[in-house]
Design a protein around this motif. Structure first.
Motif, PDB file in Angstrom:
ATOM      1  N   ALA A 197       0.833  -1.219   0.000  1.00 56.13           N
ATOM      2  CA  ALA A 197       0.000   0.000   0.000  1.00 56.13           C
ATOM      3  C   ALA A 197       0.861   1.261   0.000  1.00 56.13           C
ATOM      4  CB  ALA A 197      -0.922  -0.018   1.205  1.00 56.13           C
ATOM      5  N   HIS A 198       1.978   1.234   0.735  1.00 58.74           N
ATOM      6  CA  HIS A 198       2.785   2.450   0.856  1.00 58.74           C
ATOM      7  C   HIS A 198       4.043   2.418  -0.007  1.00 58.74           C
ATOM      8  CE1 HIS A 198       0.160   4.109   3.745  1.00 58.74           C
ATOM      9  NE2 HIS A 198       0.315   3.091   4.583  1.00 58.74           N
ATOM     10  N   ALA A 199       3.955   1.692  -1.109  1.00 57.64           N
ATOM     11  CA  ALA A 199       5.128   1.642  -1.998  1.00 57.64           C
ATOM     12  C   ALA A 199       5.421   3.035  -2.532  1.00 57.64           C
ATOM     13  CB  ALA A 199       4.835   0.692  -3.145  1.00 57.64           C
ATOM     14  N   PRO A 200       6.675   3.314  -2.881  1.00 61.93           N
ATOM     15  CA  PRO A 200       6.995   4.630  -3.430  1.00 61.93           C
ATOM     16  C   PRO A 200       6.125   4.940  -4.650  1.00 61.93           C
ATOM     17  CG  PRO A 200       8.995   3.396  -3.011  1.00 61.93           C
ATOM     18  CD  PRO A 200       7.854   2.451  -2.772  1.00 61.93           C
ATOM     19  N   VAL A 201       5.829   6.234  -4.801  1.00 61.27           N
ATOM     20  CA  VAL A 201       5.009   6.669  -5.932  1.00 61.27           C
ATOM     21  C   VAL A 201       5.765   6.404  -7.225  1.00 61.27           C
ATOM     22  CG1 VAL A 201       4.120   8.735  -7.084  1.00 61.27           C
ATOM     23  CG2 VAL A 201       3.788   8.418  -4.624  1.00 61.27           C
ATOM     24  N   MET A 202       5.099   5.738  -8.190  1.00 66.36           N
ATOM     25  CA  MET A 202       5.709   5.510  -9.510  1.00 66.36           C
ATOM     26  C   MET A 202       4.718   5.995 -10.544  1.00 66.36           C
ATOM     27  SD  MET A 202       7.504   1.832  -8.950  1.00 66.36           S
ATOM     28  CE  MET A 202       8.420   1.522  -7.449  1.00 66.36           C
ATOM     29  N   ARG A 203       5.155   6.928 -11.368  1.00 63.32           N
ATOM     30  CA  ARG A 203       4.211   7.543 -12.306  1.00 63.32           C
ATOM     31  C   ARG A 203       4.764   7.508 -13.712  1.00 63.32           C
ATOM     32  NH1 ARG A 203       4.328  12.059  -8.679  1.00 63.32           N
ATOM     33  NH2 ARG A 203       2.635  11.849  -7.199  1.00 63.32           N
ATOM     34  N   ALA A 204       3.835   7.520 -14.663  1.00 64.09           N
ATOM     35  CA  ALA A 204       4.244   7.694 -16.056  1.00 64.09           C
ATOM     36  C   ALA A 204       4.802   9.108 -16.206  1.00 64.09           C
ATOM     37  CB  ALA A 204       3.029   7.511 -16.963  1.00 64.09           C
ATOM     38  N   PRO A 205       5.762   9.328 -17.104  1.00 60.76           N
ATOM     39  CA  PRO A 205       6.367  10.664 -17.242  1.00 60.76           C
ATOM     40  C   PRO A 205       5.342  11.744 -17.601  1.00 60.76           C
ATOM     41  CG  PRO A 205       7.190   9.136 -18.940  1.00 60.76           C
ATOM     42  CD  PRO A 205       6.417   8.333 -17.965  1.00 60.76           C
ATOM     43  N   GLU A 206       4.280  11.356 -18.344  1.00 60.09           N
ATOM     44  CA  GLU A 206       3.225  12.353 -18.675  1.00 60.09           C
ATOM     45  C   GLU A 206       2.598  12.896 -17.404  1.00 60.09           C
ATOM     46  OE1 GLU A 206       3.269   9.268 -19.774  1.00 60.09           O
ATOM     47  OE2 GLU A 206       3.389   9.304 -21.950  1.00 60.09           O
ATOM     48  N   GLU A 207       2.404  11.979 -16.429  1.00 56.40           N
ATOM     49  CA  GLU A 207       1.778  12.402 -15.164  1.00 56.40           C
ATOM     50  C   GLU A 207       2.698  13.356 -14.413  1.00 56.40           C
ATOM     51  OE1 GLU A 207      -0.279   9.492 -12.432  1.00 56.40           O
ATOM     52  OE2 GLU A 207       0.525   8.167 -13.986  1.00 56.40           O
ATOM     53  N   ASP A 208       3.985  13.015 -14.359  1.00 58.31           N
ATOM     54  CA  ASP A 208       4.945  13.907 -13.697  1.00 58.31           C
ATOM     55  C   ASP A 208       4.922  15.285 -14.356  1.00 58.31           C
ATOM     56  OD1 ASP A 208       6.048  12.677 -11.523  1.00 58.31           O
ATOM     57  OD2 ASP A 208       7.659  11.699 -12.645  1.00 58.31           O
ATOM     58  N   LEU A 209       4.894  15.279 -15.675  1.00 55.91           N
ATOM     59  CA  LEU A 209       4.898  16.545 -16.414  1.00 55.91           C
ATOM     60  C   LEU A 209       3.669  17.382 -16.050  1.00 55.91           C
ATOM     61  CD1 LEU A 209       6.147  18.383 -18.527  1.00 55.91           C
ATOM     62  CD2 LEU A 209       4.957  17.101 -20.306  1.00 55.91           C
ATOM     63  N   ALA A 210       2.512  16.717 -15.999  1.00 56.27           N
ATOM     64  CA  ALA A 210       1.285  17.457 -15.665  1.00 56.27           C
ATOM     65  C   ALA A 210       1.364  18.007 -14.249  1.00 56.27           C
ATOM     66  CB  ALA A 210       0.076  16.545 -15.826  1.00 56.27           C
ATOM     67  N   LEU A 211       1.869  17.180 -13.307  1.00 60.85           N
ATOM     68  CA  LEU A 211       1.931  17.622 -11.907  1.00 60.85           C
ATOM     69  C   LEU A 211       2.910  18.784 -11.699  1.00 60.85           C
ATOM     70  CD1 LEU A 211       1.840  14.186 -10.106  1.00 60.85           C
ATOM     71  CD2 LEU A 211       0.153  16.001  -9.889  1.00 60.85           C
ATOM     72  N   LEU A 212       3.947  18.823 -12.538  1.00 59.55           N
ATOM     73  CA  LEU A 212       4.943  19.895 -12.380  1.00 59.55           C
ATOM     74  C   LEU A 212       4.359  21.271 -12.691  1.00 59.55           C
ATOM     75  CD1 LEU A 212       8.207  18.322 -13.786  1.00 59.55           C
ATOM     76  CD2 LEU A 212       7.823  19.184 -11.500  1.00 59.55           C
ATOM     77  N   ARG A 213       3.322  21.295 -13.514  1.00 57.93           N
ATOM     78  CA  ARG A 213       2.646  22.547 -13.896  1.00 57.93           C
ATOM     79  C   ARG A 213       3.655  23.628 -14.287  1.00 57.93           C
ATOM     80  NH1 ARG A 213      -0.399  24.395  -9.499  1.00 57.93           N
ATOM     81  NH2 ARG A 213      -0.080  22.602  -8.192  1.00 57.93           N
ATOM     82  N   LEU A 214       4.580  23.262 -15.153  1.00 57.55           N
ATOM     83  CA  LEU A 214       5.583  24.227 -15.615  1.00 57.55           C
ATOM     84  C   LEU A 214       4.968  25.097 -16.707  1.00 57.55           C
ATOM     85  CD1 LEU A 214       8.650  21.811 -15.810  1.00 57.55           C
ATOM     86  CD2 LEU A 214       8.168  23.507 -14.039  1.00 57.55           C
ATOM     87  N   ASP A 215       5.437  26.335 -16.762  1.00 62.07           N
ATOM     88  CA  ASP A 215       4.905  27.281 -17.741  1.00 62.07           C
ATOM     89  C   ASP A 215       5.308  26.824 -19.153  1.00 62.07           C
ATOM     90  OD1 ASP A 215       4.237  29.376 -19.316  1.00 62.07           O
ATOM     91  OD2 ASP A 215       5.298  30.909 -18.147  1.00 62.07           O
ATOM     92  N   PRO A 216       4.320  26.532 -20.024  1.00 57.53           N
ATOM     93  CA  PRO A 216       4.679  26.036 -21.368  1.00 57.53           C
ATOM     94  C   PRO A 216       5.436  27.083 -22.189  1.00 57.53           C
ATOM     95  CG  PRO A 216       2.289  26.322 -21.139  1.00 57.53           C
ATOM     96  CD  PRO A 216       2.878  26.596 -19.803  1.00 57.53           C
ATOM     97  N   LYS A 217       5.369  28.348 -21.778  1.00 55.87           N
ATOM     98  CA  LYS A 217       6.145  29.366 -22.511  1.00 55.87           C
ATOM     99  C   LYS A 217       7.621  29.272 -22.148  1.00 55.87           C
ATOM    100  CE  LYS A 217       2.675  32.934 -22.280  1.00 55.87           C
ATOM    101  NZ  LYS A 217       2.347  32.804 -20.901  1.00 55.87           N
ATOM    102  N   THR A 218       7.917  28.652 -21.014  1.00 62.56           N
ATOM    103  CA  THR A 218       9.302  28.573 -20.535  1.00 62.56           C
ATOM    104  C   THR A 218       9.911  27.194 -20.746  1.00 62.56           C
ATOM    105  OG1 THR A 218       8.625  30.132 -18.828  1.00 62.56           O
ATOM    106  CG2 THR A 218      10.751  29.098 -18.509  1.00 62.56           C
ATOM    107  N   TRP A 219       9.048  26.168 -20.820  1.00 65.82           N
ATOM    108  CA  TRP A 219       9.580  24.807 -20.847  1.00 65.82           C
ATOM    109  C   TRP A 219       9.094  24.053 -22.095  1.00 65.82           C
ATOM    110  CZ3 TRP A 219      13.223  23.165 -17.539  1.00 65.82           C
ATOM    111  CH2 TRP A 219      13.440  23.946 -16.414  1.00 65.82           C
TER     112      TRP A 219
END
Ligand SMILES: Cc1cc2nc3c(=O)[nH]c(=O)nc-3n(C[C@H](O)[C@H](O)[C@H](O)COP(=O)(O)OP(=O)(O)OC[C@H]3O[C@@H](n4cnc5c(N)ncnc54)[C@H](O)[C@@H]3O)c2cc1C
Length: 512
Positions: free
Chosen positions: A457-479
């Motif tokens: 249940a408490h295994a480390p979080v493992m995400r697809a890279p798309e999910e990481d990208l969405a969570l980062l909420r980086l400005d698309p004008k900058t990244w």
């Protein structure tokens, strides 16, 4: 002996007690230190205070103390003579040498009215010598009233007093020579002007006798005047609070009573010498709430810091418990991508025992690794030395430890068993360390290894890279994303059989 409090309130008048109520009701440990000389102690009745009209000012404060007592607020009689800041706490010293410390301070020390030095005046202060038409004007309305001007600003007081009575005499000597326009305004409203300086004020059966230097006498029923407000804030000198108007003026605060010092709040006449009781109460209430809000936010900051320290200590214990933790070999996905890049400066977040950093240094990069574990950092430095490469290793908690910006920031397998591990925040911090034109490379476990049948249940979080990208909420004008994909690599399962691992690859370029 030093007592430690959440908040110390200096001054137990209307402002201080209102702050005490808010803090006490918020279950803070609060001490009010009060010298017991509220400004309006000379008056028998209080007016203009909604719901308390005509109440004895001492009665209001007694009720306020009772109410605060109910919320476990502590009280001490005394005069504070110094406040200093020691190790993030405020040290409050009283004239008898007693010392208290607190995380927050509310200054509610009011003012002292320095009255014109005229014989007989002070004796009548709060009785027939009055300062505020709103507080005591109604009670003398329609009677013979005088206004003893103390400066040109007293013209305003004369205007207000004229609203109360048709029989007003203005003693104007201390306001200087009034110009024609001012005199015209006063005489147009039927105000008698007495320009000779006031010599003495004396109480007589027929009223208050105002004797002037030209040997005249005017008898009034009440005399309005304004003292110079003395703030008496020498005790706070070392806090360097921003003061208004002029040097030595009232303490400047925002609407929550926050001063220029993050732990110090202020309210009442100490911040607004003109404030009456309800205004002092409102400001005190805001200052108490402001201090509590500051403390609440700090409680959360401290909890995060404690948890981080615990997590870091756990990592250190893990490294210290065994000779070597990682293989020392660079991750193959990292190597494949970085091999294509022109070398520059690089930062590796969570560099462990330095495998990736040493590989980067061997491939021409000016590489720095940061890790929370002192043992890992020491081993990494020894590993670099053994390979004869120059690399920098820094002990610290994540990317924010390092101030520079880098051509490449690498976050490789930043996973933890801790349920609330702030992975996304750390990845965002990593993005902050990328120089304009540089790259952020996040390589992570995109899925649990195939040989793990049941993921705990408490295994480390493992995400697809798309999910990481969405969570980062980086400005698309900058990244600009360069690679967002899962790469499968060969691995050996614990039972020795051939297996695979899925690496999530996220490569982003900072374009701004
Ligand atoms: C004669 C007179 C009559 C007034 N009547 C009215 C009225 O009818 N209605 C009205 O609304 N307003 C009235 N006011 C105004 C009223 O007094 C103020 O608005 C009110 O007192 C301000 O409250 P405060 O808490 O800021 O200060 P204060 O009430 O003055 O309280 C400050 C407290 O801090 C203490 N203190 C100061 N320095 C220290 C220190 N270093 N260490 C520890 N304690 C310290 C003081 O001893 C005092 O007890 C009157 C004022 C005067 C002068």
């Amino acid at each position: 002996m030093t007592n430690d409090w959440d908040a110390v309130i200096i001054g137990g008048g209307a402002a201080g007690l209102s702050a005490a109520q808010m803090l006490g009701r918020s279950r803070r440990r609060v001490l009010v230190i009060d010298a017991g000389r509220p400004r309006n102690r000379f008056a028998a009745h209080m007016h203009g205070v909604l719901g308390h009209d005509g109440v004895d000012p001492a009665e209001l404060l007694a009720r306020g103390r009772d109410e605060a007592h109910r919320y476990d607020v502590a009280f001490a009689s005394g005069t504070v003579v110094a406040v200093t800041e020691v190790d993030g706490r405020l040290r409050v010293t009283r004239s008898d040498g007693l010392v208290d410390t607190a995380r927050a301070l509310v200054i509610a020390t009011g003012v002292r009215d320095d009255l014109p030095d005229i014989p007989g005046l002070r004796e009548q202060w709060g009785r027939s010598v009055l300062h505020c038409p709103y507080c005591h004007g109604w009670e003398v309305a329609g009677q013979r009233l005088g206004v003893l001007a103390t400066s040109i600003a007293s013209i305003h007081q004369i205007e207000l007093v004229r609203q109360l009575s048709d029989h007003v005499t203005a003693f104007t000597a201390r306001a200087g020579t009034l110009d024609e326009a001012a005199l015209e305004r006063l005489s147009a409203r039927g105000i008698a002007i007495a320009p000779s300086p006031v010599r003495e004020v004396a109480h007589r059966e027929d009223g208050l006798v105002i004797a002037t230097e030209d040997q005249s006498e005017v008898v009034v029923d009440a005399l309005f005047t304004g003292g110079e407000p003395e703030l008496g804030l020498d005790f706070a000198e070392q806090l360097r609070l921003v003061r208004g108007d002029q040097p030595g003026g009232p303490i400047v605060t925002d609407l929550r009573g926050a001063t220029s010092h993050p732990r110090v709040f202020a309210a009442g006449n100490a911040t607004m010498p003109f404030a009456n009781v309800p205004v002092a109460m409102g400001a005190g209430s805001m200052a108490g709430a402001g201090a509590n809000a500051m403390l609440a936010a700090e409680d959360f900051d401290l909890a995060v810091a404690e948890r981080t320290a615990r997590r870091n200590a756990e990592w250190e214990a893990r490294y210290a418990a065994q000779d070597r933790f990682w293989s020392g070999r660079v991750n193959s996905s990292v190597a494949a991508i970085v091999a294509e890049l022109p070398p520059g400066t690089a930062l590796d977040i969570g560099s462990g025992e330095g495998g990736d950093v040493v590989w980067l240094a061997e491939h021409g990069w000016e590489a720095t690794g940061v890790d929370v574990s002192a043992t890992a950092v020491r081993r990494a430095a020894e590993f670099a030395a053994s390979r004869g490469v120059a690399a920098t290793f820094v002990e610290g908690d994540g990317p924010a430890t390092v101030e520079d910006r880098f051509d490449l920031v690498l976050a490789s397998f930043l996973h933890s068993w801790e349920p609330d591990f702030p992975r996304t925040r750390m990845l965002r911090d990593a993005a902050d360390r990328v120089a304009p034109g540089g790259l952020l490379l996040i390589v992570s476990h995109a899925a649990p290894p195939p040989w793990v049948r049941e993921v705990p249940a408490h295994a480390p979080v493992m995400r697809a890279p798309e999910e990481d990208l969405a969570l980062l909420r980086l400005d698309p004008k900058t990244w600009a994303p360069q690679i967002v994909e899962v790469r499968r690599r060969a691995a050996t399962a614990p039972d020795g059989s051939a297996a695979h691992l899925d690496d999530g690859i996220l490569l982003l370029r900072r374009i701004g």
